[in-house]
Write an enzyme that holds these catalytic residues in place. Structure first.
Site, short mmCIF file in Angstrom:
data_model
loop_
_atom_site.label_atom_id
_atom_site.label_comp_id
_atom_site.label_asym_id
_atom_site.label_seq_id
_atom_site.Cartn_x
_atom_site.Cartn_y
_atom_site.Cartn_z
N HIS A 1 24.99 33.27 30.21
CA HIS A 1 26.00 33.32 29.25
C HIS A 1 26.14 31.78 28.35
O HIS A 1 26.19 30.76 29.43
CB HIS A 1 27.59 33.47 29.86
CG HIS A 1 27.84 35.03 30.14
ND1 HIS A 1 29.08 35.48 30.15
CD2 HIS A 1 27.12 36.00 30.40
CE1 HIS A 1 29.08 36.65 30.34
NE2 HIS A 1 27.62 37.14 30.54
N TYR B 1 39.68 33.56 30.23
CA TYR B 1 40.65 33.18 30.94
C TYR B 1 41.57 33.15 30.15
O TYR B 1 41.80 32.12 29.19
CB TYR B 1 40.07 31.49 31.29
CG TYR B 1 38.89 31.43 32.35
CD1 TYR B 1 37.64 31.45 32.04
CD2 TYR B 1 39.17 31.34 33.78
CE1 TYR B 1 36.66 31.28 32.79
CE2 TYR B 1 38.13 31.23 34.68
CZ TYR B 1 36.76 31.23 34.15
OH TYR B 1 35.59 31.32 35.13
N PRO C 1 39.35 30.03 42.70
CA PRO C 1 38.47 30.34 41.74
C PRO C 1 38.43 30.16 40.54
O PRO C 1 37.54 30.79 39.77
CB PRO C 1 38.31 31.92 42.20
CG PRO C 1 39.74 32.24 42.95
CD PRO C 1 40.13 30.90 43.41
N LYS D 1 33.90 27.59 41.23
CA LYS D 1 33.12 26.69 41.96
C LYS D 1 32.76 26.99 43.31
O LYS D 1 31.93 26.39 43.81
CB LYS D 1 33.83 25.40 41.55
CG LYS D 1 34.03 24.83 40.38
CD LYS D 1 32.62 24.25 39.89
CE LYS D 1 32.71 24.00 38.27
NZ LYS D 1 31.44 24.39 37.54
N TYR E 1 32.25 23.31 33.77
CA TYR E 1 32.14 24.58 34.24
C TYR E 1 30.54 25.01 34.42
O TYR E 1 30.31 25.63 35.35
CB TYR E 1 32.52 25.30 32.88
CG TYR E 1 32.80 26.79 33.06
CD1 TYR E 1 31.75 27.73 33.32
CD2 TYR E 1 33.87 27.18 33.61
CE1 TYR E 1 32.16 28.91 33.51
CE2 TYR E 1 34.12 28.47 34.08
CZ TYR E 1 33.09 29.21 33.92
OH TYR E 1 33.33 30.78 34.18
P1 FAS Z 1 31.27 32.50 53.44
O1 FAS Z 1 32.68 32.28 53.93
O2 FAS Z 1 30.71 33.31 52.55
O3 FAS Z 1 30.18 32.82 54.72
C1 FAS Z 1 30.43 32.48 56.10
C2 FAS Z 1 29.74 33.46 57.02
O4 FAS Z 1 29.91 32.85 58.34
C3 FAS Z 1 30.53 34.79 56.60
O5 FAS Z 1 29.43 35.70 56.84
C4 FAS Z 1 31.04 34.91 58.29
O6 FAS Z 1 31.08 36.28 58.77
C5 FAS Z 1 30.49 33.88 59.09
N1 FAS Z 1 30.98 33.49 60.32
C6 FAS Z 1 32.27 33.01 60.45
N2 FAS Z 1 32.68 32.59 61.64
C7 FAS Z 1 31.59 32.73 62.50
C8 FAS Z 1 31.20 32.59 63.56
N3 FAS Z 1 32.09 31.73 64.60
N4 FAS Z 1 29.95 32.69 63.94
C9 FAS Z 1 29.04 33.23 63.36
N5 FAS Z 1 29.35 33.52 62.21
C10 FAS Z 1 30.49 33.19 61.50
N6 FAS Z 1 33.81 31.69 44.72
C11 FAS Z 1 33.48 31.52 43.26
O7 FAS Z 1 32.80 30.82 42.90
N7 FAS Z 1 34.25 32.62 42.50
C12 FAS Z 1 35.20 33.61 43.18
O8 FAS Z 1 35.42 34.58 42.29
C13 FAS Z 1 35.26 33.67 44.48
N8 FAS Z 1 35.98 34.57 44.77
C14 FAS Z 1 36.19 34.70 45.94
C15 FAS Z 1 37.26 35.56 46.80
C16 FAS Z 1 37.66 35.74 47.91
C17 FAS Z 1 38.61 36.71 48.79
C18 FAS Z 1 36.98 34.58 49.10
C19 FAS Z 1 37.16 34.61 50.41
C20 FAS Z 1 36.06 33.60 48.26
C21 FAS Z 1 35.92 33.87 47.05
N9 FAS Z 1 35.04 32.70 46.55
C22 FAS Z 1 34.85 32.81 45.34
C23 FAS Z 1 34.64 31.76 47.47
C24 FAS Z 1 33.27 32.14 47.86
O9 FAS Z 1 32.29 32.67 47.04
C25 FAS Z 1 32.64 31.08 48.77
O10 FAS Z 1 32.62 29.86 48.18
C26 FAS Z 1 31.35 31.27 49.18
O11 FAS Z 1 31.26 32.78 49.92
C27 FAS Z 1 30.89 30.38 50.16
O12 FAS Z 1 29.76 30.60 50.83
P2 FAS Z 1 29.64 30.23 52.45
O13 FAS Z 1 29.89 28.85 52.64
O14 FAS Z 1 28.32 30.79 52.92
O15 FAS Z 1 30.92 31.11 53.36
C1 PHB Z 2 33.96 36.84 38.92
O1 PHB Z 2 33.41 37.54 37.99
O2 PHB Z 2 34.43 37.21 40.03
C2 PHB Z 2 34.70 35.35 38.70
C3 PHB Z 2 34.23 34.77 37.47
C4 PHB Z 2 34.74 33.43 37.34
C5 PHB Z 2 35.67 32.78 37.96
C6 PHB Z 2 36.04 33.70 39.19
C7 PHB Z 2 35.67 34.86 39.43
O3 PHB Z 2 36.15 31.67 37.61
#
Ligand code: FAS
Ligand code: PHB
Length: 394
Positions: free
Chosen positions: A77, A205, A297, A301, A389
């Site tokens: 994009h 947005y 989000p 980032k 961004y």
């Molecule tokens: P993660 O949380 O992805 O992974 C951590 C892993 O550790 C998980 O698989 C978990 O099961 C495991 N774990 C936890 N405790 C443990 C233990 N005691 N022992 C062993 N394993 C364990 N980011 C964006 O950029 N855009 C978005 O739109 C966006 N939407 C999101 C929506 C939600 C609901 C959430 C919760 C996050 C969102 N995020 C978004 C942020 C998300 O993408 C995180 O930044 C990303 O998953 C980070 O990756 P990890 O650091 O690997 O953590």
């Molecule tokens: C998404 O596509 O899930 C998305 C994209 C941009 C954002 C957050 C979520 O800032």
């Protein structure tokens, strides 16, 4: 019951994107790892999360050898849009920064990483429980855990805490050694996936008198939408019709005119917070990604910041393990924190600029409108937003 013992060079707690990417990069440089993941692979891959990859993230995935499908199926994009009711402002990343972002779901990134780690033959233990980090501040850290009904012990040289916000790693660092910073926002994002043509070819947005909305996508037949909701709302409070009605009220009318609606195939509410825990290191334990920081989000980032930490840590661990050179691990927390705080600020600024806050006065609404007008009229404002961004340099 006997304790089964394993040994590795770098133990990684968490099989999400940061743990998998760190493991893949270390393995490609000859460093041995073991990943401990609390849930099943299916559960990890069922999470619908991020959708936008910074240019630096794409480069890291290329370095890890997992970018082939991303380049086939991902969508570069060159810009995105910010709207205020019917005012639409395009942020032209390519013109303003020379960079683009790539729309490719976090689920797919994680799937590609798991596939590559399987080819690598890396030990990934799923459905582990009772994970305890022992002696992290010694030269012989150990992790004990339960797996397949057995108590197991993993001896290692270093531990990467990639276990997310609710993991065990951050909590292992003594409170007296940590400092936390937090801003909890009084609203959440209600998100849906629908097998519909996206509202626009680029992300929108939207700030509006009806609140914030985001029109995103995963591909040309899979749309991803979000609307701002009170923290007290539950998913079951929102029918698909109610969701589409709210979304239409937030997006510019010219966009709404040609939108396609359809049933949601995923619907969830994510709370929004800004959170940082410093430092990222305690002895031989290093925090990575959501284990150390959470961003709203709004700035896309979260995943990208996790990759940023992996960029700094993987090099540092390779030097420490293979050359006995600790300069990288000694500098990791400070180096990663500099970029973390800058991304934290950008995410907070966009969240403040685009969302209605409970009980705000009319002045706040005027400030949002003025910010959007300045964005419309100032190349400098658009360039500042664009360079944040697409991703600041590592
Ligand atoms: P993660 O949380 O992805 O992974 C951590 C892993 O550790 C998980 O698989 C978990 O099961 C495991 N774990 C936890 N405790 C443990 C233990 N005691 N022992 C062993 N394993 C364990 N980011 C964006 O950029 N855009 C978005 O739109 C966006 N939407 C999101 C929506 C939600 C609901 C959430 C919760 C996050 C969102 N995020 C978004 C942020 C998300 O993408 C995180 O930044 C990303 O998953 C980070 O990756 P990890 O650091 O690997 O953590
Ligand atoms: C998404 O596509 O899930 C998305 C994209 C941009 C954002 C957050 C979520 O800032």
């Amino acid at each position: 019951m006997e304790t089964l013992s394993l040994k590795t060079q770098v133990a990684i707690i968490g099989g999400g994107p940061s743990g998998l990417l760190l493991s893949q990069l270390l393995n490609r440089s000859g460093v041995d790892t073991v990943i401990l993941e609390r849930t099943s692979r299916e559960r990890v891959l069922a999470r619908i999360r991020a959708g936008v990859l910074e240019s630096g993230t794409v480069t890291m995935l290329e370095e890890a050898g997992v970018a082939d499908r991303l380049h086939r199926e991902g969508h570069p994009h060159e810009g995105c849009w910010f709207s205020d009711d019917d005012l639409m402002v395009r942020i032209n990343f390519a013109e303003l920064t020379g960079k683009t972002v790539t729309v490719y779901g976090q689920t797919e990134v994680t799937r590609d990483l798991y596939a590559a780690q399987d080819v690598m033959g890396t030990t990934i233990l799923h459905e582990v429980s009772d994970v305890v980090i022992n002696n992290a501040d010694s030269a012989t850290p150990k992790i004990t855990f339960t797996h397949d009904g057995n108590t197991k012990q993993l001896s290692c040289d270093y531990i990467a805490g990639c276990d997310g916000f609710h993991g065990v790693s951050r909590r292992t660092i003594p409170d007296a050694k940590r400092k936390e910073f937090e801003r909890v926002y009084p609203f959440g994002w209600l998100g849906i996936l629908s097998r519909t043509r996206p509202a626009h070819e680029e992300l929108i947005y939207a700030n509006s008198s009806s609140g914030f909305a985001l029109a995103s996508m995963r591909n040309e037949n899979l749309s991803r939408y979000y609307v701002q909701v009170p923290l007290t709302d539950k998913v079951e409070d929102w029918s698909d019709d109610a969701f589409w009605t709210r979304l239409f009220a937030c997006l510019p009318s010219d966009v709404v005119k040609t939108m396609e609606t359809g049933p949601s195939i995923e619907k969830s509410i994510a709370p929004l917070r800004s959170f940082v825990s410093e430092p990222l290191r305690w002895g031989r334990l290093f925090l990575v990604g959501d284990a150390a920081h959470i961003v709203p989000p709004t700035g896309a980032k979260g995943l990208n910041l996790a990759v940023s930490d992996v960029f700094y840590l993987h090099q540092a661990l390779i030097y420490a393990v293979q050359k006995g050179d600790d300069s990288g691990i000694d500098a990791y927390s400070g180096r990663a924190m500099t970029r973390i705080w800058k991304s934290m600020r950008f995410s907070w600024q966009l969240t403040t600029m685009l969302h209605q806050f409970d009980g705000e006065d009319s002045f706040a609404g005027q400030m949002r409108k003025a910010a959007m007008l300045h964005l419309a009229q100032s190349d400098t404002a658009r360039k500042d937003l664009a360079e944040n961004y697409v991703g600041l340099p590592f």
